[in-house]
Structures are given as structure tokens and as C-alpha cells.
Design an enzyme around this catalytic site. Structure first.
Site, mmCIF file in Angstrom:
data_model
loop_
_atom_site.group_PDB
_atom_site.id
_atom_site.type_symbol
_atom_site.label_atom_id
_atom_site.label_comp_id
_atom_site.label_asym_id
_atom_site.label_seq_id
_atom_site.Cartn_x
_atom_site.Cartn_y
_atom_site.Cartn_z
ATOM 1 N N ASP A 190 0.838 -1.191 0.000
ATOM 2 C CA ASP A 190 0.000 0.000 0.000
ATOM 3 C C ASP A 190 0.883 1.255 0.000
ATOM 4 O OD1 ASP A 190 -2.482 1.161 0.033
ATOM 5 O OD2 ASP A 190 -3.138 0.193 1.868
ATOM 6 N N TRP A 256 -3.245 3.140 -5.982
ATOM 7 C CA TRP A 256 -4.531 3.719 -6.425
ATOM 8 C C TRP A 256 -4.428 4.642 -7.640
ATOM 9 C CZ3 TRP A 256 -2.092 6.435 -2.316
ATOM 10 C CH2 TRP A 256 -1.951 5.692 -1.153
ATOM 11 N N GLY A 257 -3.587 4.296 -8.588
ATOM 12 C CA GLY A 257 -3.490 5.134 -9.786
ATOM 13 C C GLY A 257 -2.684 6.411 -9.578
ATOM 14 N N ASP A 277 -10.016 3.300 -3.660
ATOM 15 C CA ASP A 277 -10.728 2.102 -3.191
ATOM 16 C C ASP A 277 -12.156 1.993 -3.719
ATOM 17 O OD1 ASP A 277 -8.419 1.922 -1.794
ATOM 18 O OD2 ASP A 277 -9.354 1.753 0.177
HETATM 19 C C1 GLA Z 1 -5.905 1.231 1.296
HETATM 20 C C2 GLA Z 1 -6.025 0.205 0.204
HETATM 21 C C3 GLA Z 1 -7.117 -0.789 0.564
HETATM 22 C C4 GLA Z 1 -6.788 -1.444 1.892
HETATM 23 C C5 GLA Z 1 -6.584 -0.396 2.950
HETATM 24 C C6 GLA Z 1 -6.024 -0.958 4.229
HETATM 25 O O1 GLA Z 1 -7.026 2.040 1.380
HETATM 26 O O2 GLA Z 1 -6.299 0.814 -1.018
HETATM 27 O O3 GLA Z 1 -7.253 -1.754 -0.454
HETATM 28 O O4 GLA Z 1 -5.640 -2.231 1.739
HETATM 29 O O5 GLA Z 1 -5.681 0.607 2.530
HETATM 30 O O6 GLA Z 1 -5.832 0.022 5.200
#
Ligand code: GLA
Length: 633
Positions: A190, A256-257, A277
Site C-alpha cells: 500500500d 490507487w493510480g 478504493d
Molecule cells: C488502502 C487500500 C485498501 C486497503 C486499505 C487498508 O485504502 O487501497 O485496499 O488495503 O488501505 O488500510
């Protein structure tokens, strides 16, 4: 005077030597450069704890879903990875940096023999069930839950240093722990630690976390240090590779891009999140789907676009919303997305289990050719996606994004099938078969996705257009010099900020990247007014790598696309075979008709297609590799 002149001469000479030695950035490499490091020849399938349990995850919850995966037959259908997300870490032991897990939540990790709890018995258990085990970390010092969680209850405890459970200063040590000592097979990395712990972070201000100057900003690519982010992800990749030399791993990037990752993850990891997300809301599904749907050329066997986990089982995708749940599944399969179930499978109703277990649709996701679907018909409310399968069949999905039923005309030519020969369709939900010639009318309910396997007579009889095989085409250099946000991705009010602030702004860089059957900014591929329904659209000063497994001829009609705004600079198109120049066009300017370009590629493993321009503004020069195809086996 003489000395000055001599010095000047020497300087000029040095500069020109240096100039002459500048490597050509578009020089062919003769090799496929996209990532093939892990075990992702097809997209990973399995389960992840986050969507249902967030940081309240524990062993019983994980094993309950793992057991249902096996007992229900989903494991036999390919769902193998059982992934622990955020929430497992207790703290980092300061004396030696060892990560301590939440032993109270994972009882199998505690034994009388070993003082320090270990996940090894846990991963052994999953392996004994025929499954694989995944774990989560963050590239910074702290995880996303540590940045965002509303309560501290399930977060790491202790001093600031003890709560630093992320990879940042411990890459080698933690990767060895995960893969060698604990026996995990999958790591999701992450990125909140690289973004959310700046001086203004509430956690930093409260003295709960150490400041880490943010190097990534999802809202602004210009406030992101792309090279630094990339470097960290490459280091983790290298560490995984050296701890798992047999290559039995999945390396999942989760930023996330952000940081222009939609352009480079294909060179760095097995799967990579293309958006923020997902949540169990229709608008959010649209965002995540849109973030991947035009990126077919950035996904290949070994490295896939990840529009996030499946949310089937909750909210707009629960058992009362089977239309939406089916759409979610069908679309993810067409995108070659990882199929990671996010539901508590102990409680998932049979109707949803049936969706997750649709073997015909799983087979599309897992097709060995690895071609992500290409958009054959595009609009804001209806899209038709077509995917070329290894068998030569096509999969076609008709996706009604809106809230009213639509009558749709599906055309044989949208599948690159001839319109004077029958097309056989099998509906992959009902298994009903039908046949049509030229076109057929279908009604698609609101939010419905019809999905078929299709067989017909190909327009291109003896080969494949490059746009039909994106899994074999790598935009090694896509010409984008200044990444900017993609304005076409749906912006929902269901984002993380809710309806606070000024709204959801465009934020995923990659606009203007390489496209199948489309110009880089979405226009029709067209040169001197002649449209090309098949082809690759890309910016100038770009290099495409194309894998060739046995075709003998490359051909295309090349030119500057009508959508280019630069009318002054010429583009030269060159075809290389295994690093050697095979064919080259004349310099072509905007408005000049496309020129045919052909090459004998017998015995060639890698074809490279380079479009060189004198332009410095690549973004103003879209080029077309019209009808580019490999033919004749
Ligand atoms: C981010 C990621 C999620 C998840 C959470 C965990 O938001 O994008 O997919 O792994 O963290 O805290």
C-alpha cells in the site's frame, strides 16, 4: 588567446562527443521489457480480508472464508490466494526490527517452542488446504489504517517507533520475513505511508507518527516524485525476487493510480491498482472500472491492471442486487482484473456464490492469451467490450451503465467478424445460444451487462490485428512526457471524501496513453480523413514492443492522426525485428495520407514499432498504426 581558443575547441569537441554518445531513447531493445517476474501468467484469484473485516480481521474469519472457498468448489475453479490485508501487525520490535503480529487474533501463530509468534503455521495450514497465502504492508513507515482508521483499537500499539510497521526502512528484513520465514506467496504494498504523514497529518501533529515528507499526492501528479516512488517499488520487487528465486509470488502494487503508476506498473509488479478504493456503490464501481477500461495495452501476462477487489456481497452488489453483482463480475473478468472476493464467505448466499463460480466467465479472466478487453463501442452510458481469446473466439460484453433499459444493436464488425457470415453467441449467464448475421438487437436492462462468447468469421483471415492482442503489445515508451489526469473517468459522490469539499476532481494520470482502436485522447483513429476501425493510437516519440509467435508478416498503414494538433512536425515510422531495422516510412506530416509499411518478420520473436518525430511536444502529435497486424503463419 591561443589557449582560450584551444580550450573552447576542446569544450566544443567534448560537448559534441557527449552529444553523439547520447543513447537514442527510442532505440530498439530486442527484448520484451514488461514485467514477467511473479506467478501472474493469468490474473490472481482468491479472497482478501479488507472489504468485510477491515482491521478487525482474525484467523477464524480468514479460515472460515478459506474453508468455504475449498468446500464450495471455488478453489478448484482457480480461487487460491487467501490474502490478509491491513490489521494483522501488532508492532515492530525495536531491539531488532522484527515485526510482531497480533497473536491474540491469530492463535496458530503461538507455540511453546518459539517465543516470537510466527505466521508459518498459519501459511502451512493454508498451503495444506491447497491454497496460497497473502499478506499486506505499506511502502511508508505506517499503513493506511494507521492514517485513516477512526479508532485506535485495532492499530499497532506502543511507541512511535514500535508503531512503524511499514516497509520504508526495513525492505530487506520484512520481505525476507514474509516470504522466507513466514512462507507467504503474495504481498500487497500500500502507499499511505508515502502520502499521509506529512507535517499536517493529524497523527503526526498528535505525536503518534513520525513525519515522512510526502512523495505522492493522488490529487496532483505535479506534487508527486514519480521517480522516487518507482524506485521504492522496484526495490521491493527486487527483494521479493531474491527471497523467492523460483518466482512463486505475486507482487501487488496499491497506490490507487497515483504517481502515474497506470503507466509504469506493467514494468514493476504483478498487479497494480488503477484507482482509489472500491466501495459497494454503483458510482464507485464506475470509477474503478473506468480507471482500467481504456488501459488494455498496459496489461500483459505477468502484470495486470487492478481496479480493486470484488465487492460482491455488499451494498449495491448484495443478493438483492443480482444484476449489479453480475455486472461487477462480468466486467472484472473482461478487464482481466484480479478476482479477489471481498465477502465473508461464511455467510455468502448461494445466488452470489453462483456468480463467483461462473466457470465460463472465470475462463475469460483466466484465458491464457491474456488480452484485456478492448472498447469496441464507447459512450458515457453504454459500452461494448470485446476480448480476443486464445482459441480465436471472442468474448463480448454489453454494459449498460445507466438507469434505464436500452435497445442495443450488436454488430459483427464490432468483434472484427465479417458481416456476411453468421456469428454464434453463447450467453454466459443463461447458456442460451443464438446466431445472427451482420447485426442483432438486444435489450440491456439498467446496470446490466450481457456477456457472450462469440464465434464468427474473421475480417482479417490469416492473422490478428495488434489491437486484438493487447496482451502481446507493450507500449514500452508511450510518448507521454507530462502525465496529466484522465478526464474521462467517472467521478462519483461516493468517493472517500463523501460530498465534503469541492467534489471529485480528475486525478488518474495516464491521459493520452497508448490505445487499442482509438487515438490517444479517445478520438477515432483516422489519417487524412480515412478512419481505421482497427489499429493502435499512440503519441509520437514512442516505442511499442510486440511479441510474435510465428507470424511471418507485419503490415500497417501509418501516419499522423487527424486528431494531432501539431501540423508542422513530421513523423518517421520504423519497424524493427529482434533489434534490427526492417522497414521505415518516409517522414509523414499531418494531413498526408497514411503510408503502407510492411516487413517480413519470419523467425522474429520481437517486433518493435517506433514513431520518431522532430516534435518536442509529443502530446500534440498523435500517430496511427492503422490496421497494424501480424499475419501469415
Ligand atoms: C488502502 C487500500 C485498501 C486497503 C486499505 C487498508 O485504502 O487501497 O485496499 O488495503 O488501505 O488500510
Amino acid at each position: 588567446m591561443k589557449t582560450i581558443a584551444a580550450a573552447a575547441c576542446a569544450a566544443i569537441l567534448l560537448v559534441s562527443v557527449a552529444y553523439a554518445q547520447q543513447p537514442d531513447p527510442l532505440a530498439p531493445t530486442g527484448r520484451w521489457t514488461a514485467y514477467t517476474g511473479g506467478r501472474a501468467a493469468t490474473p490472481p484469484m482468491g479472497w482478501n480480508s479488507w472489504n468485510t473485516f477491515a482491521s478487525t480481521v482474525d484467523e477464524e474469519k480468514v479460515m472460515g472464508s478459506a474453508k468455504r472457498i475449498v468446500d464450495s468448489g471455488l478453489a478448484a475453479k482457480g480461487y487460491r490466494y487467501i490474502n490478509l490485508d491491513d490489521g494483522w501487525a501488532a508492532q515492530r520490535r525495536v531491539s531488532d526490527g522484527h515485526l510482531m503480529l497480533r497473536a491474540d487474533k491469530f492463535p496458530s501463530t503461538v507455540s511453546r517452542k518459539q517465543k516470537t509468534p510466527s505466521f508459518k503455521p498459519y501459511t502451512d495450514k493454508l498451503h495444506a488446504m491447497g491454497l496460497k497465502a497473502g499478506i499486506y504492508s505499506d511502502m511508508g513507515r505506517n499503513t493506511c489504517a494507521q492514517a485513516w482508521s477512526a479508532t485506535d483499537e485495532d492499530l499497532p500499539k506502543g511507541s512511535v517507533a514500535e508503531r512503524e510497521v511499514g516497509l520504508h526502512d526495513f525492505i530487506e528484513q520484512d520481505i525476507a520475513l514474509y516470504f522466507r520465514e513466514w512462507g507467504f506467496d503474495y504481498l500487497k504494498v500500500d502507499g499511505c505511508g508515502l502520502r499521509d504523514f506529512g507535517p499536517h497529518s493529524p497523527k503526526v501533529k498528535a505525536g503518534q507518527a513520525r513525519e515522512l515528507a510526502p512523495i505522492m499526492d493522488l490529487g496532483a501528479i505535479s506534487r508527486t516524485d514519480v521517480a522516487a516512488v518507482q524506485d521504492l517499488f522496484r526495490r521491493v520487487g527486487a527483494a521479493i525476487q531474491s527471497n523467492r528465486p523460483n518466482g512463486d509470488f505475486i507482487y501487488s502494487l496499491c497506490i490507487w493510480g497515483a504517481a502515474n503508476v497506470r503507466a509504469w506498473a506493467k514494468d514493476v509488479g504483478s498487479v497494480s491498482r488503477t484507482s482509489d478504493d472500491i466501495s459497494p456503490a454503483w458510482g464507485r464501481l464506475l470509477v474503478n472500472y473506468d480507471s482500467a477500461v481504456h488501459r488494455a495495452l498496459y496489461a500483459h501476462p505477468g502484470s495486470w491492471n487492478d481496479p480493486d477487489m470484488l465487492y460482491i456481497g455488499a451494498g449495491d452488489f448484495d443478493a438483492d442486487h443480482l444484476t449489479e453483482a453480475r455486472s461487477h463480475f462480468a466486467l472484472w473478468a473482461m478487464l482481466n482484473a484480479p478476482l479477489l472476493i471481498g465477502a465473508d464467505l461464511r455467510k455468502t448466499p448461494d445466488a452470489l456464490m453462483e456468480i463467483l463460480g461462473n466457470a465460463d466467465i472465470i475462463a475469460l479472466d483466466q484465458d491464457a492469451a491474456g488480452n484485456q478487453a478492448v472498447v469496441a463501442y464507447d459512450s458515457s452510458d453504454l459500452q461494448i467490450l470485446v476480448k480476443t481469446l486464445g482459441s480465436g473466439d471472442k468474448a463480448v460484453a454489453i454494459f449498460n451503465r445507466g438507469s434505464a433499459a436500452m435497445d442495443v444493436s450488436l454488430q459483427a464488425t464490432q468483434m472484427k467478424f465479417r458481416d456476411d457470415a453468421p456469428v454464434e453467441l453463447t450467453d454466459l449467464w443463461t447458456k442460451k445460444q443464438m446466431s445472427f448475421t451482420k447485426d442483432t438487437k438486444v435489450r440491456v436492462a439498467a446496470r446490466e451487462t450481457l456477456i457472450f462468447r462469440a464465434r464468427g468469421t474473421r475480417i482479417l483471415a490469416d492473422g490478428l490485428y495488434l489491437s486484438e492482442q493487447p496482451g502481446k503489445v507493450n507500449p514500452a515508451i508511450d510518448g507521454v512526457t507530462r502525465p496529466i489526469a484522465d478526464p474521462t473517468i467517472f467521478r462519483t459522490a461516493f468517493g472517500w471524501g463523501g460530498t465534503h469539499g469541492a467534489g471529485d476532481r480528475p486525478q488518474y494520470a495516464g491521459w493520452g496513453g497508448a490505445r487499442a482502436d482509438s487515438a490517444p485522447y479517445g478520438q477515432t483513429l483516422q489519417v487524412a480523413r480515412k478512419p481505421y476501425p482497427a489499429g493502435i493510437g499512440i503519441l509520437a516519440n514512442s516505442r511499442l514492443e510486440v511479441r510474435n509467435d510465428g507470424y511471418r508478416r507485419f503490415a500497417a498503414n501509418v501516419g499522423v492522426d487527424d486528431s494531432a494538433t501539431d501540423k508542422a512536425n513530421a513523423v518517421t515510422f520504423t519497424v524493427y525485428g529482434d533489434g534490427k531495422r526492417l522497414a521505415e516510412s518516409r517522414p509523414l506530416k499531418w494531413g498526408m495520407p497514411a503510408e503502407p509499411l510492411e516487413a517480413d518478420i519470419s523467425g522474429v520473436k520481437l517486433v518493435e514499432l517506433v514513431a520518431r518525430s522532430t516534435a518536442t511536444e509529443n502530446e500534440a502529435v498523435s500517430v496511427t498504426w492503422g490496421e497494424a497486424a501480424l499475419t501469415g503463419r
